[in-house]
Design a protein around this motif. Structure first.
Motif, short mmCIF file in Angstrom:
data_model
loop_
_atom_site.label_atom_id
_atom_site.label_comp_id
_atom_site.label_asym_id
_atom_site.label_seq_id
_atom_site.Cartn_x
_atom_site.Cartn_y
_atom_site.Cartn_z
N ALA A 168 0.84 -1.20 0.00
CA ALA A 168 0.00 0.00 0.00
C ALA A 168 0.87 1.25 0.00
CB ALA A 168 -0.91 0.00 1.23
N LEU A 169 0.24 2.35 -0.33
CA LEU A 169 0.85 3.66 -0.17
C LEU A 169 0.20 4.29 1.06
CD1 LEU A 169 0.89 4.95 -3.85
CD2 LEU A 169 2.75 3.90 -2.55
N ARG A 170 1.02 4.57 2.09
CA ARG A 170 0.52 5.16 3.33
C ARG A 170 0.66 6.67 3.25
NH1 ARG A 170 3.30 2.87 8.21
NH2 ARG A 170 1.74 1.24 8.06
N ILE A 171 -0.42 7.34 3.59
CA ILE A 171 -0.45 8.81 3.58
C ILE A 171 -0.62 9.25 5.03
CG2 ILE A 171 -1.68 10.84 2.74
CD1 ILE A 171 -2.64 8.75 0.44
N ALA A 172 0.30 10.08 5.49
CA ALA A 172 0.28 10.54 6.88
C ALA A 172 0.51 12.04 6.90
CB ALA A 172 1.35 9.82 7.68
N GLY A 173 0.03 12.66 7.94
CA GLY A 173 0.23 14.10 8.11
C GLY A 173 -1.03 14.88 7.74
N HIS A 174 -1.32 15.88 8.54
CA HIS A 174 -2.53 16.69 8.39
C HIS A 174 -2.70 17.22 6.97
CE1 HIS A 174 -5.68 19.53 9.47
NE2 HIS A 174 -5.00 20.43 8.79
N ARG A 175 -1.70 17.88 6.45
CA ARG A 175 -1.81 18.54 5.15
C ARG A 175 -2.07 17.53 4.03
NH1 ARG A 175 2.85 22.57 3.98
NH2 ARG A 175 2.19 23.09 6.06
N ARG A 176 -1.36 16.42 4.05
CA ARG A 176 -1.54 15.40 2.99
C ARG A 176 -2.92 14.75 3.06
NH1 ARG A 176 4.18 13.29 4.62
NH2 ARG A 176 5.47 14.66 3.35
N LEU A 177 -3.38 14.46 4.28
CA LEU A 177 -4.69 13.84 4.44
C LEU A 177 -5.82 14.79 4.02
CD1 LEU A 177 -4.04 11.96 7.78
CD2 LEU A 177 -4.49 10.90 5.56
N VAL A 178 -5.68 16.06 4.37
CA VAL A 178 -6.67 17.04 3.96
C VAL A 178 -6.67 17.18 2.44
CG1 VAL A 178 -7.25 19.52 4.01
CG2 VAL A 178 -6.77 18.29 6.13
N ARG A 179 -5.48 17.22 1.86
CA ARG A 179 -5.40 17.32 0.39
C ARG A 179 -6.06 16.11 -0.28
NH1 ARG A 179 -3.38 20.46 -3.38
NH2 ARG A 179 -2.43 19.59 -5.27
N LEU A 180 -5.82 14.91 0.24
CA LEU A 180 -6.45 13.72 -0.32
C LEU A 180 -7.96 13.84 -0.24
CD1 LEU A 180 -6.28 10.85 -1.49
CD2 LEU A 180 -6.14 10.01 0.88
N HIS A 181 -8.48 14.27 0.90
CA HIS A 181 -9.92 14.43 1.04
C HIS A 181 -10.46 15.47 0.07
CE1 HIS A 181 -13.83 14.13 2.97
NE2 HIS A 181 -13.89 15.43 2.82
N GLU A 182 -9.73 16.58 -0.10
CA GLU A 182 -10.16 17.61 -1.05
C GLU A 182 -10.24 17.05 -2.47
OE1 GLU A 182 -7.36 20.76 -0.49
OE2 GLU A 182 -8.38 21.53 1.29
N TYR A 183 -9.32 16.19 -2.81
CA TYR A 183 -9.31 15.58 -4.14
C TYR A 183 -10.49 14.65 -4.35
CZ TYR A 183 -5.06 16.81 -6.65
OH TYR A 183 -4.12 17.47 -7.39
N VAL A 184 -10.76 13.78 -3.39
CA VAL A 184 -11.73 12.70 -3.62
C VAL A 184 -13.14 13.04 -3.17
CG1 VAL A 184 -9.94 10.96 -3.57
CG2 VAL A 184 -11.20 11.46 -1.48
N GLY A 185 -13.30 14.09 -2.38
CA GLY A 185 -14.63 14.50 -1.96
C GLY A 185 -15.17 13.68 -0.82
N PRO A 186 -16.45 13.88 -0.51
CA PRO A 186 -17.06 13.19 0.62
C PRO A 186 -17.29 11.72 0.33
CG PRO A 186 -18.71 14.46 -0.57
CD PRO A 186 -17.39 14.78 -1.20
N PRO A 187 -17.48 10.92 1.37
CA PRO A 187 -17.76 9.50 1.15
C PRO A 187 -19.07 9.33 0.38
CG PRO A 187 -17.90 10.06 3.49
CD PRO A 187 -17.43 11.27 2.78
N PRO A 188 -19.16 8.30 -0.46
CA PRO A 188 -20.36 8.13 -1.28
C PRO A 188 -21.59 7.69 -0.50
CG PRO A 188 -18.83 6.31 -1.62
CD PRO A 188 -18.13 7.31 -0.75
N ASN A 189 -21.38 7.08 0.67
CA ASN A 189 -22.51 6.62 1.48
C ASN A 189 -22.02 6.38 2.91
OD1 ASN A 189 -21.27 3.98 1.54
ND2 ASN A 189 -22.12 3.64 -0.51
#
Length: 194
Positions: free
Chosen positions: A160-181
């Motif tokens: 896997a690719l592990r993503i850690a750190g506030h800024r990276r996690l927020v950026r990932l969420h900004e990219y993918v949007g809210p959960p679908p359900n």
């Protein structure tokens, strides 16, 4: 800093090339005379259903079925519209990430849906254990969108690719949007990290 009013994945029109996000995970593209079929076995039914919804949004015929092992399976019908994707992600008979590939917002969202999961304040995007030559290239592809991951689990069956750190996690969420359900929430990149 104010909250974004929309997410990047919601600003793009669906495209066949978005299915590259499934190939970045452990999805497969198989070519035959009738065209290319993209499929992926996932651990949760919600993942398969959401992937099929995204496939259909791209204009493809798709279905949720069950693998030989009894696990949810999302797949497209074989079609020539996906031949270019298969060609781009193949080196002979082996899966290979295209040189210089940058995940679109929707491709990254599909990758998260297919194989993403929370990991004690961090986040992991699953990789294909049968395509180890793609792992480092996919880490570089994530860096191109400003998310620097760490490659983990390469000696086991769950790379896997592990993503850690506030800024990276927020950026990932900004990219993918809210959960679908609601079922996706526990395995979705968090919107706010404390």
């Amino acid at each position: 800093m104010g909250q974004l009013s929309f997410f990047s994945a919601e600003t793009e029109e669906p495209a066949y090339s978005d299915l590259a996000g499934l190939l970045a995970a452990h999805g497969q593209a198989v070519r035959s005379d009738s065209g290319t079929r993209v499929s992926i076995v996932v651990r949760d039914r919600w993942r398969a259903e959401q992937i099929v919804e995204e496939m259909r949004a791209s204009g493809l015929d798709a279905e949720v079925t069950t693998s030989d092992e009894g696990t949810p399976l999302a797949r497209t019908a074989a079609c020539h519209e996906l031949d270019a994707l298969h060609l781009a992600w193949s080196a002979g008979a082996v899966k290979a990430m295209p040189t210089g590939w940058i995940p679109s917002y929707r491709a990254l969202r599909l990758w998260v849906i297919a194989s993403g999961h929370s990991d004690e304040g961090r986040y992991q995007l699953g990789l294909d254990p049968h395509a180890p030559d793609t792992h480092a290239a996919l880490a570089t592809a994530l860096m191109r969108v400003g998310i620097a991951p760490t490659l983990v689990g390469t000696r086991g069956h769950s790379p896997a690719l592990r993503i850690a750190g506030h800024r990276r996690l927020v950026r990932l969420h900004e990219y993918v949007g809210p959960p679908p359900n609601a079922a996706a929430v526990p395995d979705w990149p968090p919107a706010d990290i404390h």
